[in-house]
Design a protein around this motif. Structure first.
Motif, PDB file in Angstrom:
ATOM      1  N   ALA A 187     -12.479   7.845   6.557  1.00 50.26           N
ATOM      2  CA  ALA A 187     -12.901   7.086   5.384  1.00 50.26           C
ATOM      3  C   ALA A 187     -12.526   7.839   4.125  1.00 50.26           C
ATOM      4  CB  ALA A 187     -14.412   6.853   5.419  1.00 50.26           C
ATOM      5  N   VAL A 188     -12.307   7.079   3.053  1.00 49.08           N
ATOM      6  CA  VAL A 188     -12.249   7.692   1.729  1.00 49.08           C
ATOM      7  C   VAL A 188     -13.671   8.122   1.404  1.00 49.08           C
ATOM      8  CG1 VAL A 188     -11.763   7.328  -0.711  1.00 49.08           C
ATOM      9  CG2 VAL A 188     -10.337   6.220   1.022  1.00 49.08           C
ATOM     10  N   PRO A 189     -13.925   9.400   1.138  1.00 43.20           N
ATOM     11  CA  PRO A 189     -15.307   9.870   1.021  1.00 43.20           C
ATOM     12  C   PRO A 189     -16.037   9.276  -0.186  1.00 43.20           C
ATOM     13  CG  PRO A 189     -13.778  11.580   0.326  1.00 43.20           C
ATOM     14  CD  PRO A 189     -12.950  10.484   0.921  1.00 43.20           C
ATOM     15  N   GLU A 190     -17.349   9.245  -0.047  1.00 44.11           N
ATOM     16  CA  GLU A 190     -18.186   8.838  -1.176  1.00 44.11           C
ATOM     17  C   GLU A 190     -17.925   9.749  -2.372  1.00 44.11           C
ATOM     18  OE1 GLU A 190     -22.872   9.256  -2.364  1.00 44.11           O
ATOM     19  OE2 GLU A 190     -22.399   8.654  -0.302  1.00 44.11           O
ATOM     20  N   LYS A 191     -17.882   9.145  -3.545  1.00 41.93           N
ATOM     21  CA  LYS A 191     -17.733   9.922  -4.776  1.00 41.93           C
ATOM     22  C   LYS A 191     -18.892   9.613  -5.716  1.00 41.93           C
ATOM     23  CE  LYS A 191     -12.758  10.695  -4.812  1.00 41.93           C
ATOM     24  NZ  LYS A 191     -11.512  10.629  -5.618  1.00 41.93           N
ATOM     25  N   ARG A 192     -19.184  10.576  -6.554  1.00 41.46           N
ATOM     26  CA  ARG A 192     -20.248  10.413  -7.530  1.00 41.46           C
ATOM     27  C   ARG A 192     -19.743  10.835  -8.911  1.00 41.46           C
ATOM     28  NH1 ARG A 192     -26.222  10.807  -5.208  1.00 41.46           N
ATOM     29  NH2 ARG A 192     -25.847   9.472  -3.404  1.00 41.46           N
ATOM     30  N   HIS A 193     -20.002   9.974  -9.863  1.00 42.75           N
ATOM     31  CA  HIS A 193     -19.683  10.281 -11.253  1.00 42.75           C
ATOM     32  C   HIS A 193     -20.842  11.092 -11.813  1.00 42.75           C
ATOM     33  CE1 HIS A 193     -18.292   8.654 -15.449  1.00 42.75           C
ATOM     34  NE2 HIS A 193     -18.314   9.969 -15.378  1.00 42.75           N
ATOM     35  N   LEU A 194     -20.566  12.325 -12.166  1.00 38.97           N
ATOM     36  CA  LEU A 194     -21.614  13.262 -12.564  1.00 38.97           C
ATOM     37  C   LEU A 194     -21.409  13.761 -13.983  1.00 38.97           C
ATOM     38  CD1 LEU A 194     -21.618  15.531  -9.366  1.00 38.97           C
ATOM     39  CD2 LEU A 194     -23.027  13.501  -9.773  1.00 38.97           C
ATOM     40  N   ARG A 195     -22.502  14.166 -14.586  1.00 35.90           N
ATOM     41  CA  ARG A 195     -22.411  15.000 -15.787  1.00 35.90           C
ATOM     42  C   ARG A 195     -23.357  16.171 -15.589  1.00 35.90           C
ATOM     43  NH1 ARG A 195     -24.640  11.064 -20.650  1.00 35.90           N
ATOM     44  NH2 ARG A 195     -26.628  10.413 -19.712  1.00 35.90           N
ATOM     45  N   ASN A 196     -23.057  17.256 -16.285  1.00 29.49           N
ATOM     46  CA  ASN A 196     -23.698  18.519 -15.937  1.00 29.49           C
ATOM     47  C   ASN A 196     -23.862  19.396 -17.163  1.00 29.49           C
ATOM     48  OD1 ASN A 196     -24.583  20.461 -13.793  1.00 29.49           O
ATOM     49  ND2 ASN A 196     -22.914  21.669 -14.656  1.00 29.49           N
ATOM     50  N   ILE A 197     -24.919  20.180 -17.141  1.00 23.90           N
ATOM     51  CA  ILE A 197     -25.154  21.216 -18.145  1.00 23.90           C
ATOM     52  C   ILE A 197     -25.376  22.516 -17.400  1.00 23.90           C
ATOM     53  CG2 ILE A 197     -26.716  22.034 -19.966  1.00 23.90           C
ATOM     54  CD1 ILE A 197     -27.472  19.052 -20.426  1.00 23.90           C
ATOM     55  N   VAL A 198     -24.673  23.562 -17.797  1.00 25.69           N
ATOM     56  CA  VAL A 198     -24.844  24.861 -17.153  1.00 25.69           C
ATOM     57  C   VAL A 198     -25.299  25.873 -18.194  1.00 25.69           C
ATOM     58  CG1 VAL A 198     -22.379  25.411 -17.416  1.00 25.69           C
ATOM     59  CG2 VAL A 198     -23.752  26.669 -15.764  1.00 25.69           C
ATOM     60  N   VAL A 199     -26.330  26.632 -17.844  1.00 27.30           N
ATOM     61  CA  VAL A 199     -26.888  27.650 -18.736  1.00 27.30           C
ATOM     62  C   VAL A 199     -27.064  28.943 -17.953  1.00 27.30           C
ATOM     63  CG1 VAL A 199     -28.018  26.003 -20.279  1.00 27.30           C
ATOM     64  CG2 VAL A 199     -29.227  26.815 -18.234  1.00 27.30           C
ATOM     65  N   ALA A 200     -27.483  29.990 -18.663  1.00 28.13           N
ATOM     66  CA  ALA A 200     -27.490  31.323 -18.064  1.00 28.13           C
ATOM     67  C   ALA A 200     -28.707  31.617 -17.204  1.00 28.13           C
ATOM     68  CB  ALA A 200     -27.374  32.375 -19.172  1.00 28.13           C
ATOM     69  N   SER A 201     -29.846  30.978 -17.481  1.00 25.79           N
ATOM     70  CA  SER A 201     -31.068  31.357 -16.763  1.00 25.79           C
ATOM     71  C   SER A 201     -31.787  30.143 -16.195  1.00 25.79           C
ATOM     72  CB  SER A 201     -32.021  32.104 -17.703  1.00 25.79           C
ATOM     73  OG  SER A 201     -32.564  31.209 -18.661  1.00 25.79           O
ATOM     74  N   GLN A 202     -32.610  30.393 -15.204  1.00 24.03           N
ATOM     75  CA  GLN A 202     -33.388  29.317 -14.600  1.00 24.03           C
ATOM     76  C   GLN A 202     -34.431  28.787 -15.573  1.00 24.03           C
ATOM     77  OE1 GLN A 202     -35.403  30.415 -10.967  1.00 24.03           O
ATOM     78  NE2 GLN A 202     -35.796  28.288 -10.386  1.00 24.03           N
TER      79      GLN A 202
END
Length: 352
Positions: free
Chosen positions: A202-217
């Protein structure tokens, strides 16, 4: 099993430059056979690697009449470091295992070289030299002279690289000879394999994502709380994200499949529903808070759609199985004799 011989020199070029580059060069049957040969020897195969007390002082192993010394092994490790990215570990606890694995990798290389020579496989100097010239022209715009000068600066010579190219080309021919009579899968074979692996086809499931990455939890928790309270995701990403490639796009990552993501992040992203937030989740780049914008379900593929790919991969696996058995036979006959300090802990397994 197909790979690029160009990757060998391409990796070397990247190493002398100090930065990665894309592989270059025409396809070849076998690349990196020094490493491949030890990877294909499965654990549980009865391969005899004898200890012997009578090896000369400073010897690592003997294959037939050939004795490889510690100095020669060191030179080969330097070459493998440039061409394949093999690096000595900095952790002292891992050095012994590295030493034993390196000895086995070079021993298997010697066995395969002897086998190629016994079959009359010889690579002409001009063939190897032309291949080096072509690969350098493709991947190193500064030219061959500049490339060789950089090699000299890291302790590698042109003859050493040419010898490695010869080894690759010879083993490519060796692989072809050993596997040439491996039968191709029939249409019936493919139909059965398709039914067995239908869920994978199968053509695998895809997800349109947006993301924020920061330095600490802690910062990621604060951002998650802001977004849950209604803050604009794109605005927060533009202000706070450390990912320069997406922050100017509001954190938009586009549509991605699960296997394109680091596992912890992929698990979180593909475990969330449409429009849901997920995270914080830690990756090598920092702490991430994401959102699923859209889900594109997997699309099943018919046998006709995958037939050619399935035939090629199945045939290649059969050839690899044939090669594996043959390599084991060669190692058994060669009776590689290691000095105790270099004898692999698991002679029948694949070294690191």
């Amino acid at each position: 099993m197909k790979a690029r011989i160009g990757h060998i020199v391409g990796t070397c070029i990247a190493w002398v430059r100090g930065q990665p580059i894309a592989p270059a060069g025409r396809p070849a049957r076998v690349a990196g056979v020094v490493l491949l040969a030890v990877l294909v020897v499965g654990s549980g195969t009865a391969v005899t690697m004898d200890r012997i007390a009578a090896l000369p002082a400073g010897a690592v192993f003997r294959v037939g009449d050939t004795v490889v010394t510690e100095a020669q092994l060191g030179d080969r490790i330097t070459l493998l470091g440039a061409l394949y990215g093999v690096q000595r570990p900095t952790d002292p606890a891992k050095l012994e295992q590295f030493r034993r694995d390196s000895a086995k990798a070079v021993a298997v290389s010697e066995v395969l070289s002897d086998a190629a020579a016994a079959r009359g496989i010889v690579i002409a100097d001009k063939t190897a030299n032309d291949e080096l010239t072509r690969l350098v022209e493709t991947s190193y715009p500064q030219g061959r002279d500049a490339f060789l000068a950089r090699l000299g600066g890291i302790g590698l010579s042109q003859p050493a690289v040419l010898d490695e190219i010869k080894r690759q080309l010879a083993n490519a021919q060796l692989y072809d000879q050993v596997t040439k009579d491996t039968p191709a899968p029939t249409d019936q074979d493919l139909a059965q394999l398709y039914q067995q692996r239908r869920a994978e086809m199968a053509v695998p499931e895809k997800r349109h994502l947006r993301n924020i990455v920061v330095a600490s939890q802690d910062q990621a928790n604060q951002i998650r709380a802001q977004l849950a309270a209604g803050a604009d995701f794109a605005a927060v990403a533009g202000q706070s994200s450390l990912d320069d490639s997406t922050k100017t796009k509001g954190g938009d990552m586009g549509a991605v499949a699960r296997d394109q993501l680091e596992k912890p992040y992929g698990d979180a992203a593909f475990g969330a529903g449409p429009n849901a937030l997920f995270g914080p989740v830690q990756t090598q780049y920092g702490w991430n808070v994401g959102q699923v914008l859209e889900v594109t379900p997997a699309v099943p593929l018919s046998l006709d759609q995958v037939r050619d790919q399935l035939r090629a991969s199945t045939w290649q696996q059969r050839k690899l199985d044939t090669w594996n058995r043959w390599v084991v036979e060669q190692l058994t006959s060669a009776r590689v004799r290691y000095a105790d300090a270099y004898r692999p802990a698991d002679p029948t397994g694949a070294p690191s």
